[in-house]
Design an enzyme around this catalytic site. Structure first.
Site, short mmCIF file in Angstrom:
data_model
loop_
_atom_site.label_atom_id
_atom_site.label_comp_id
_atom_site.label_asym_id
_atom_site.label_seq_id
_atom_site.Cartn_x
_atom_site.Cartn_y
_atom_site.Cartn_z
N ASP A 146 0.78 -1.24 0.00
CA ASP A 146 0.00 0.00 0.00
C ASP A 146 0.81 1.28 0.00
O ASP A 146 0.64 2.14 -0.87
CB ASP A 146 -0.94 0.02 1.21
CG ASP A 146 -2.01 -1.04 1.14
OD1 ASP A 146 -2.05 -1.78 0.14
OD2 ASP A 146 -2.81 -1.14 2.09
N SER A 501 -8.23 0.43 6.55
CA SER A 501 -7.74 -0.27 5.37
C SER A 501 -8.67 -0.01 4.20
O SER A 501 -9.86 0.26 4.37
CB SER A 501 -7.70 -1.77 5.67
OG SER A 501 -7.64 -2.52 4.48
#
Length: 593
Positions: A146, A501
């Protein structure tokens, strides 16, 4: 690097002096490769196998965060190798160097998650340092997990070197009981198991089958969101985001990225030539139309700050209001990035938005062509299917969308004067009132949920998890997935000054600013306070007067930093507000809270 050859004793004599290779005057690598005074520098390069041809070529850095700590990055050496080959074949001098990564999934729910957002900054700083110190001419920035993606893009923008962004690709879906699953279903399975809704054998089977190989998490989570937005911004070629990590197309994309890096040096094309206010508006439109991660709000604000472009958190809401949600991927839907790839990838979504005047196709890309020209090129040269040829139950027409508005909502009110961020994965008209259940950290909230204490109507509040207060603004997929797994996706809200998330679903509101650590109103909440979340009105309010909020804040003790030394303390002291991208670059610190 070029094929190793026998040294040419007369090579230096062809010029007026040693190291006279006729290099391009624009190349700053001349500072380390040309002239008799740089003989020691060239000697170091020759020790690594570089030859005269290399030393007369653009020096192109390939920062590579390959690591065995996460499937997102485990294959990146192979991806980088294809890029290096492309650079070499196109006439560049490829130089690979390493940087860090943090596995968000493996650090999730632990103290270690505080390292995640910090890693974005460390990646950007480290790539800047190496490219600055070694006088590189260009970059191919490789990314997997990420925070790799915004970190690499921030480095490219900050250095303003000719650059090509290269994503490592996503993982294929796993299989469990005849359906596609991702890591998010495993997190939600933990909540279901805690509530007796899933057996230990079922959870074990899910664990063993959810992640079948290399690549970033498969839904429209943070990595795939940012990879998609790299196309919208013009920092990566159209069509480069969706090929899976273990697909041969991923390596063709990587090789082409290397070749393109040589082109952008030769054509003197920089990120500052590509990025505009409009290109960021394009990225926001794509994010909200695809139901992309809330983390992209934080990262786009940080990228815009690096580029010196005025972008505000309220811009996300304004664009979301006019942009329908037309792609239904996980976590809101059932499909993953590979499903999108099979119908043409991100370009098919961009094309629908562009044809509806919701995306400006005149913006330049790294190839030197505009978005509109790139789409035409893909259609004519690479077989991008036409709209009429696409048959997909997860991609909707703009005039008959999945949702009339985009997925990203910015809420304000007396609990979040500077804003808060929500991604709608369910009811666009969600309205919720309930009592606050206040926790000073994620761990206490997780324990409360797993012990079965939450009730319909609750508003879980997790504070002291902001950029400075955490520090590091932890993601909370563990606790949000536990809430969903316990069957409370639609009747319990969660508020935090931390993050979520990209796999989070349900009414989970994060990035609350100002954060508790700097005196934000979330720090004044007490158990039982009545909170209202109104998505249609974009408000988040507690039923307390301004004077009562002020009184409580005045009476609270000033918080102490959670860390006083080490890297977490250092970056914690540098972070700005989430409402402005939580940047640490001192040149970008204009408001800080």
């Amino acid at each position: 690097m070029s094929q190793q050859t026998e040294p040419d004793d007369d090579a230096a004599l062809d010029g007026d002096e040693p190291g006279a290779y006729g290099k391009d005057e624009r190349l700053r690598s001349r500072e380390v490769t040309e002239g008799p005074e740089r003989a020691p520098h060239r000697a170091m390069f020759r020790a690594m196998g570089y030859d005269d041809e290399d030393l007369s070529s653009p020096l192109i850095g390939v920062p590579n965060p390959a690591a065995d700590i996460t499937p997102c990055n485990v294959h990146l050496d192979d991806v980088a190798e294809s890029a290096l080959e492309g650079i070499d074949e196109a006439g560049g001098m490829p130089i690979e160097f390493g940087t860090i990564t943090i596995s968000d999934a493996i650090s999730m729910g632990t103290e270690g998650m505080k390292a995640s957002l910090i890693s974005r900054e460390v990646i950007a700083d480290s790539v800047e340092l190496v490219s600055f110190g070694e006088r590189m001419d260009a970059l191919v920035t490789v990314a997997g997990c990420d925070k790799n993606l915004p970190g690499m893009m921030m480095a490219a923008i900050r250095t303003d070197l000719p650059s090509v962004f290269l994503y490592g690709g996503s993982i294929m879906p796993g299989q469990h009981e005849g359906r596609d699953v991702t890591i998010v279903q495993v997190f939600e399975g933990v909540g279901a198991y805690a509530q007796g809704e899933m057996s230990g054998d079922e959870l074990d089977d899910l664990e063993r089958n959810a992640c079948p190989g290399a690549g970033s998490c498969g839904g429209m989570f943070t990595a795939n969101t940012m990879a998609s937005l790299s196309e919208a911004l013009g920092l990566a070629p159209l069509g480069s985001a969706s090929p899976p990590a273990e697909n041969h197309e991923r390596y063709a994309v990587a090789r082409r990225a290397g070749e393109l890096a040589v082109e952008v040096v030769e054509e003197d094309r920089h990120p500052s030539d590509i990025l505009t206010r409009t290109s960021f508006e394009n990225a926001i439109a794509l994010q909200t139309a695809m139901g992309g991660s809330t983390n992209a709000v934080l990262h786009l604000l940080a990228l815009a700050a690096e580029a010196g472009i005025d972008l505000d958190i309220e811009d996300f809401d304004a664009i979301s209001r006019r942009t329908p949600k037309i792609a239904d991927l996980q976590p809101g839907g059932d499909r993953v990035m590979n499903d999108l790839h099979e119908i043409g990838g991100v370009p098919v979504v961009i094309r629908r938005l562009m044809e509806a005047d919701l995306f400006d196709g005149s913006q330049l890309t790294v190839t030197g062509r505009t978005i509109e020209e790139e789409l035409a090129h893909l259609e004519s040269e690479h077989g991008l299917p036409t709209d009429d040829e696409i048959d997909a139950d997860f991609l909707y027409p703009v005039d008959d969308p999945k949702e009339a508005e985009g997925a990203i909502k910015i809420l304000t009110g007396n609990l979040a004067p500077d804003g808060a961020v929500l991604k709608v994965t369910g009811d666009d008209e969600f309205y919720h009132e309930g009592p606050a259940r206040v926790f000073e950290n994620e761990e206490d909230a997780m324990k409360y949920v797993q012990e079965g204490h939450i009730e319909s109507g609750d508003v879980i509040v997790i504070r002291n998890e902001g950029p400075e207060g955490g520090p590091g603004m932890r993601e909370m997929l563990g606790v949000t997935a536990a809430v969903v797994g316990a069957g409370h996706e639609d009747d319990v809200a969660l508020l935090t000054d931390g993050r979520f998330s990209g796999g989070t679903r349900g009414p989970m509101i994060g990035h609350i600013a100002p954060e508790a650590f700097v005196g934000g109103p979330i720090g004044a909440l007490e158990d039982g306070d009545h909170i209202t979340v109104d998505i249609p009105d974009r408000t988040i309010e507690v039923d307390l007067s301004d004077s009562e909020l002020e009184r409580r804040l005045d009476e609270r003790d000033d918080p102490e930093p959670a860390y006083t030394n080490g890297v977490v303390a250092k970056y914690g002291s540098l972070f700005g507000s989430a409402a402005n991208g939580a940047v640490t670059n001192p040149g970008l610190h204009n408001d800080q809270h």
